[in-house]
Design a protein around this motif. Structure first.
Motif, PDB file in Angstrom:
ATOM      1  N   VAL A  14       0.796  -1.443  -0.038  1.00 20.97           N
ATOM      2  CA  VAL A  14       0.025  -0.393   0.067  1.00 20.97           C
ATOM      3  C   VAL A  14       1.167   1.631   0.353  1.00 20.97           C
ATOM      4  N   ALA A  15       1.752   0.968   0.476  1.00 24.05           N
ATOM      5  CA  ALA A  15       2.810   2.885   0.773  1.00 24.05           C
ATOM      6  C   ALA A  15       3.468   2.727  -0.479  1.00 24.05           C
ATOM      7  N   GLN A  37      -8.853  -8.052   1.442  1.00 25.82           N
ATOM      8  CA  GLN A  37     -10.186  -7.374   2.604  1.00 25.82           C
ATOM      9  C   GLN A  37      -9.982  -6.986   3.509  1.00 25.82           C
ATOM     10  N   ARG A  38      -9.754  -8.597   4.632  1.00 31.95           N
ATOM     11  CA  ARG A  38      -9.948  -8.740   6.127  1.00 31.95           C
ATOM     12  C   ARG A  38      -8.759  -8.473   6.803  1.00 31.95           C
ATOM     13  N   THR A  39      -7.517  -8.441   5.637  1.00 34.00           N
ATOM     14  CA  THR A  39      -6.375  -7.688   6.375  1.00 34.00           C
ATOM     15  C   THR A  39      -6.453  -6.137   6.511  1.00 34.00           C
ATOM     16  N   LEU A  40      -6.190  -5.733   5.186  1.00 36.50           N
ATOM     17  CA  LEU A  40      -6.616  -4.226   4.997  1.00 36.50           C
ATOM     18  C   LEU A  40      -7.429  -3.254   5.968  1.00 36.50           C
ATOM     19  N   VAL A  41      -8.844  -4.079   6.354  1.00 37.87           N
ATOM     20  CA  VAL A  41      -9.537  -4.143   7.421  1.00 37.87           C
ATOM     21  C   VAL A  41      -8.912  -3.894   9.051  1.00 37.87           C
ATOM     22  N   THR A  42      -8.845  -5.350   8.959  1.00 36.36           N
ATOM     23  CA  THR A  42      -7.614  -5.388  10.446  1.00 36.36           C
ATOM     24  C   THR A  42      -6.176  -3.917  10.540  1.00 36.36           C
ATOM     25  N   TRP A  48      -3.197   1.737  10.650  1.00 38.20           N
ATOM     26  CA  TRP A  48      -2.065   1.590   9.934  1.00 38.20           C
ATOM     27  C   TRP A  48      -2.346   1.899   8.710  1.00 38.20           C
ATOM     28  N   LEU A  49      -3.559   2.130   8.660  1.00 37.85           N
ATOM     29  CA  LEU A  49      -4.090   2.027   7.117  1.00 37.85           C
ATOM     30  C   LEU A  49      -5.684   3.218   7.041  1.00 37.85           C
ATOM     31  N   ARG A  50      -6.247   4.018   5.906  1.00 38.11           N
ATOM     32  CA  ARG A  50      -7.242   4.380   5.732  1.00 38.11           C
ATOM     33  C   ARG A  50      -7.502   4.295   4.685  1.00 38.11           C
ATOM     34  N   ALA A  51      -8.891   4.677   4.321  1.00 39.98           N
ATOM     35  CA  ALA A  51      -9.714   4.684   2.933  1.00 39.98           C
ATOM     36  C   ALA A  51      -8.989   6.295   2.570  1.00 39.98           C
ATOM     37  N   ARG A  64      -1.286   6.227  12.045  1.00 42.16           N
ATOM     38  CA  ARG A  64      -0.030   5.680  12.737  1.00 42.16           C
ATOM     39  C   ARG A  64       1.283   5.589  12.028  1.00 42.16           C
ATOM     40  N   VAL A  65       1.105   5.389  10.727  1.00 44.71           N
ATOM     41  CA  VAL A  65       2.805   5.240  10.007  1.00 44.71           C
ATOM     42  C   VAL A  65       3.044   6.215  10.442  1.00 44.71           C
TER      43      VAL A  65
END
Length: 248
Positions: A14-15, A37-42, A48-51, A64-65
């Protein structure tokens, strides 16, 4: 451990490719869409991630990153080179001094701060982010980016934070030209109401902006007549940081 490794690989992907869709990541890893999808949501639930704000089907790095990055930077040559000159500048002007680094074409991230002695002062938490176009640090960096990067940035929608935020492309380009000529940028209530700042870029040996140093203050203490003086002090400070970073 497999799930941890997978999460780290997804985070790295993603980065590298942000903003990226689930489908794109599925093709990249050859994993089931439900697993990605499950990993992204977690990762999103952990911060660590966002939409992406403009397209919620795409994913990007989360706050957070950005907050962890400053801690990692503390061992870097830039951080070490900047600390002493920032303290010296704070002692000269008695205003808050902060060091920010660019997060690609997304934002500026505060990585260090030296507070002034005033009871009423501005505050920038380590890890705070701010938009490139609306801040002194952001425009100090934008003014020294390659033309193609500036064009890419201006192709997006510029958010208005106050009545004076520069959101017109022609207006912003003219301002970037002035910054290159003067060596410093100014923000008067263009991002946060009642907050002013003057900033100068830290450039590497090829002229690439690595960071920006700013002095910020409440609008009640901003003095337009002193701005050129402050700008020169900031430009001298960032030039010293660049020299110290190279060991000169």
């Amino acid at each position: 451990m497999k799930s941890v490794t997978r999460s780290l690989r997804v985070l790295e992907a993603v980065a590298q490719h942000q903003p990226v869709t689930v489908g794109e990541l599925t093709k990249l890893f050859g994993l089931p869409k439900s697993t990605v999808q499950r990993t992204l949501v977690t990762l999103a639930e952990a911060g660590w991630l966002r939409a992406n704000r403009k397209d919620t089907t795409r994913w990007e790095i989360g706050a957070r990153v950005l907050a962890v990055r400053p801690a990692a930077l503390q061992g870097s040559s830039l951080f070490a080179a900047a600390r002493e000159p920032m303290i010296r500048l704070r002692d000269q002007v008695n205003e808050t001094i902060h060091l920010s680094v660019p997060d690609a074409l997304h934002s500026m991230v505060v990585v260090d701060r030296v507070d002034c002695a005033h009871a009423v002062r501005t505050f920038h938490a380590i890890g705070d982010t701010s938009p490139l176009h609306a801040t002194a640090t952001g425009r100090a960096v934008l003014a020294h980016l390659p033309e193609r990067d500036v064009e890419e940035f201006l192709a997006g929608e510029l958010e208005r934070f106050s009545d004076t935020t520069p959101v017109d492309s022609a207006e912003l380009l003219a301002e970037l030209g002035r910054i290159r000529t003067d060596g410093y940028s100014v923000n008067r209530n263009q991002f946060r109401p009642g907050v002013c700042a003057v900033a100068a870029p830290v450039l590497d040996e090829e002229g690439t902006p690595l960071a920006a140093v700013a002095m910020s203050m409440p609008d009640s203490r901003y003095d337009a007549e002193r701005t050129p003086e402050w700008g020169r002090l900031l430009a001298d400070t960032t030039a010293e940081i660049a020299r110290r970073r190279l060991g000169a």
